[in-house]
Enzyme design. Structure first.
Site, PDB file in Angstrom:
ATOM      1  N   HIS A   1     -56.700  91.224 106.935  1.00 25.14           N
ATOM      2  CA  HIS A   1     -55.597  91.889 107.635  1.00 25.14           C
ATOM      3  C   HIS A   1     -55.990  92.160 109.078  1.00 25.14           C
ATOM      4  O   HIS A   1     -57.177  92.162 109.434  1.00 25.14           O
ATOM      5  CB  HIS A   1     -55.218  93.204 106.932  1.00 25.14           C
ATOM      6  CG  HIS A   1     -56.211  94.330 107.160  1.00 25.14           C
ATOM      7  ND1 HIS A   1     -56.099  95.233 108.178  1.00 25.14           N
ATOM      8  CD2 HIS A   1     -57.345  94.667 106.480  1.00 25.14           C
ATOM      9  CE1 HIS A   1     -57.106  96.090 108.128  1.00 25.14           C
ATOM     10  NE2 HIS A   1     -57.878  95.767 107.107  1.00 25.14           N
ATOM     11  N   CYS A   2     -54.973  92.387 109.930  1.00 29.89           N
ATOM     12  CA  CYS A   2     -55.227  92.788 111.311  1.00 29.89           C
ATOM     13  C   CYS A   2     -54.563  94.144 111.527  1.00 29.89           C
ATOM     14  O   CYS A   2     -54.461  94.945 110.605  1.00 29.89           O
ATOM     15  CB  CYS A   2     -54.723  91.727 112.288  1.00 29.89           C
ATOM     16  SG  CYS A   2     -52.964  91.368 112.129  1.00 29.89           S
ATOM     17  N   VAL A   3     -54.073  94.421 112.716  1.00 30.12           N
ATOM     18  CA  VAL A   3     -53.525  95.744 113.025  1.00 30.12           C
ATOM     19  C   VAL A   3     -52.252  96.036 112.239  1.00 30.12           C
ATOM     20  O   VAL A   3     -52.029  97.155 111.794  1.00 30.12           O
ATOM     21  CB  VAL A   3     -53.247  95.865 114.538  1.00 30.12           C
ATOM     22  CG1 VAL A   3     -52.647  97.236 114.868  1.00 30.12           C
ATOM     23  CG2 VAL A   3     -54.531  95.668 115.322  1.00 30.12           C
TER      24      VAL A   3
ATOM     25  N   ARG B   1     -50.653  93.244 110.073  1.00 30.48           N
ATOM     26  CA  ARG B   1     -50.291  92.142 109.185  1.00 30.48           C
ATOM     27  C   ARG B   1     -51.318  91.890 108.086  1.00 30.48           C
ATOM     28  O   ARG B   1     -52.517  92.001 108.305  1.00 30.48           O
ATOM     29  CB  ARG B   1     -50.133  90.837 109.984  1.00 30.48           C
ATOM     30  CG  ARG B   1     -49.361  90.967 111.267  1.00 30.48           C
ATOM     31  CD  ARG B   1     -49.374  89.652 112.031  1.00 30.48           C
ATOM     32  NE  ARG B   1     -48.829  89.808 113.377  1.00 30.48           N
ATOM     33  CZ  ARG B   1     -48.670  88.818 114.237  1.00 30.48           C
ATOM     34  NH1 ARG B   1     -49.019  87.592 113.908  1.00 30.48           N
ATOM     35  NH2 ARG B   1     -48.172  89.041 115.439  1.00 30.48           N
TER      36      ARG B   1
END
Length: 473
Positions: free
Chosen positions: A26-28, A30
């Site tokens: 995952h990112c910030v 998503r």
């Protein structure tokens, strides 16, 4: 039971089961999946989940927009699925198996510049602050800047240049290092090669145009100009990749017992030689051509239209992920002209997305559920991160997204009419004003006002038209 337990279980099912997931991270905002068979995914059902804002496929990854609570969702997903979370780099590498050659090139460029962005943003803010205290004539009836009447602020101005110079003049060092890191080459040798591009022994790139004579190395049979490549991005990229492939070749031909000696020598020395005889001059020329093309477009009689199209289209590039590849253009303009009038339009596009969400918040002001998503998205966009706004509100409802595109296009036109110029790439959104050159700050405030008002008003107007029904389908 976790907060997202139900949605997590359904997401696994709609993704085609655990067996269809190759990797997840995952990112910030998503969740990022690499799927074995993307066609087994039930996209409509996934998008109907309460926790999901939007989905799309980009760079070989199936991405699910969750929002600021994505880390909590991710932890519950890992616990439920039994999968082992992967690093972002591992997922990106796995995803490249599903990408075309062009997509891989774009992805690699994005990954090379991503580690450099924080430093560039800080440098842009510091340059903006130096503009305020060093260039704006705010004292003694508009005849003097703060540094001219204060010993302390003059010292601050001089001290901050130490940081700005390190970030921008020596940027090729960071580029070569990043290429080496990305491609698995020796990072320390990459740093050394980068330093040879900006060594004080060389004629500074900014002094080449007005220099009466250029120093050179005399090898008897040939002379090589001693020119530095301060702030030059394309030469650094060419040099970085040359080093990577020379190192790989050297490893193949070198006996294991003496690799520690042979490999650094055969990769370092030829790379530096090629950098100053072939790669540097070619990269400089390519950079000049790119900057000239962009300048020609913006400076032509239709420059205002060029800027308007750019402002309108930029958020669409954000959706595809291609916006990261535009950074070298800004950096090349900065190196060539001392500033960029392209990045200010990007910052206006950030503001426009936030303003469209603000209009949506006004329309849905009685809905607590809608505001829980929209308010953080609006704040994020005003601070330069637009994905929550684009995927969580605007694109999902369509009419706010169209309002934002029109607003950023109009603001881009006005920005170009004033030739609003930034010292450097900085924080997007409202703080962008701090990165602007002194004489551009007031005109840019007008552009920012347009990016706030127009999308807000258009969002409200569009909500009363058939555009609102498009989102409802």
């Amino acid at each position: 039971m976790g907060k997202f337990n139900k949605d997590v279980k359904l997401l696994i099912e709609y993704l085609g089961g655990v067996e269809n997931i190759s990797a997840v991270t995952h990112c910030v905002t998503r969740m990022r999946f690499v799927l074995k068979n993307p066609q087994n995914t039930d996209v409509k059902s996934i998008e109907a989940l309460p926790a999901v804002k939007e989905t799309f496929t980009q760079a070989g990854q199936f991405q699910v927009i969750i929002g600021p609570q994505v880390s909590t969702f991710y932890n519950e997903f890992i616990a439920e699925s039994g999968l082992t979370g992967e690093s972002k780099d591992s997922v990106k590498e796995a995803a490249k198996q599903n990408m075309t050659v062009v997509q891989r090139v774009v992805a690699n460029l994005s990954e090379i510049f991503s580690p450099l962005i924080p430093a560039i943003i800080v440098g842009g803010l510091l340059l903006g602050f130096r503009n305020i205290i060093g260039d704006m004539k705010l004292f003694e009836e508009g005849t003097k800047a703060l540094v001219e009447i204060s010993v302390f602020w003059n010292g601050v101005n001089s001290f901050l240049w130490l940081i700005c110079e390190a970030i921008f003049h020596f940027l090729p060092v960071g580029v070569v290092w990043s290429v080496a890191k990305k491609m698995g080459a020796n990072q320390m040798i990459g740093i050394v090669i980068g330093i040879t591009l900006v060594s004080p022994q060389l004629l500074n790139a900014y002094a080449v145009t007005g220099a009466e004579s250029i120093p050179y190395w005399d090898f008897g049979f040939a002379k090589v100009e001693m020119i530095g490549y301060q702030a030059q991005i394309i030469p650094a990229i060419l040099v970085g990749f040359t080093f990577v492939y020379l190192e790989r070749f050297a490893k193949k031909i070198s006996p294991d017992a003496i690799q520690m000696i042979i490999v650094p020598f055969l990769s370092l020395v030829p790379t530096v030689l090629l950098a100053h005889t072939v790669l540097g001059p070619i990269g400089w020329k390519i950079g000049d051509v790119i900057a000239t093309v962009v300048q020609t477009g913006f400076n032509s009689s239709f420059g205002w239209l060029f800027a308007g199209v750019y402002g309108f289209a930029y958020p669409i590039l954000v959706i595809t992920g291609l916006h990261h590849t535009l950074l070298p253009i800004d950096l090349q303009l900065i190196a060539t002209t001392g500033g960029t009038y392209v990045w200010p339009i990007v910052a206006l596009a950030n503001i426009a997305q936030g303003s469209a969400v603000l209009g949506y918040i006004f329309l849905k002001r009685k809905s607590v559920e809608e505001k829980q998503i929209a308010v953080p998205a609006c704040i994020s966009a005003y601070l330069g991160v637009t994905e929550p706004s684009i995927f969580g509100v605007n694109l999902k409802n369509f009419y706010p997204f169209l309002a934002a595109l029109i607003g950023s296009g109009i603001a881009g036109i006005v920005s170009m009419l004033f030739v609003a110029t930034a010292n450097s790439v900085g924080i997007g959104g409202l703080p962008a004003i701090l990165s602007m050159q002194g004489n551009s700050m007031l005109p840019y405030l007008l552009c920012m006002a347009i990016a706030v008002v127009v999308p807000f008003v258009l969002t409200i107007i569009f909500s009363k038209t058939k555009l609102n029904k498009i989102a409802a389908k």
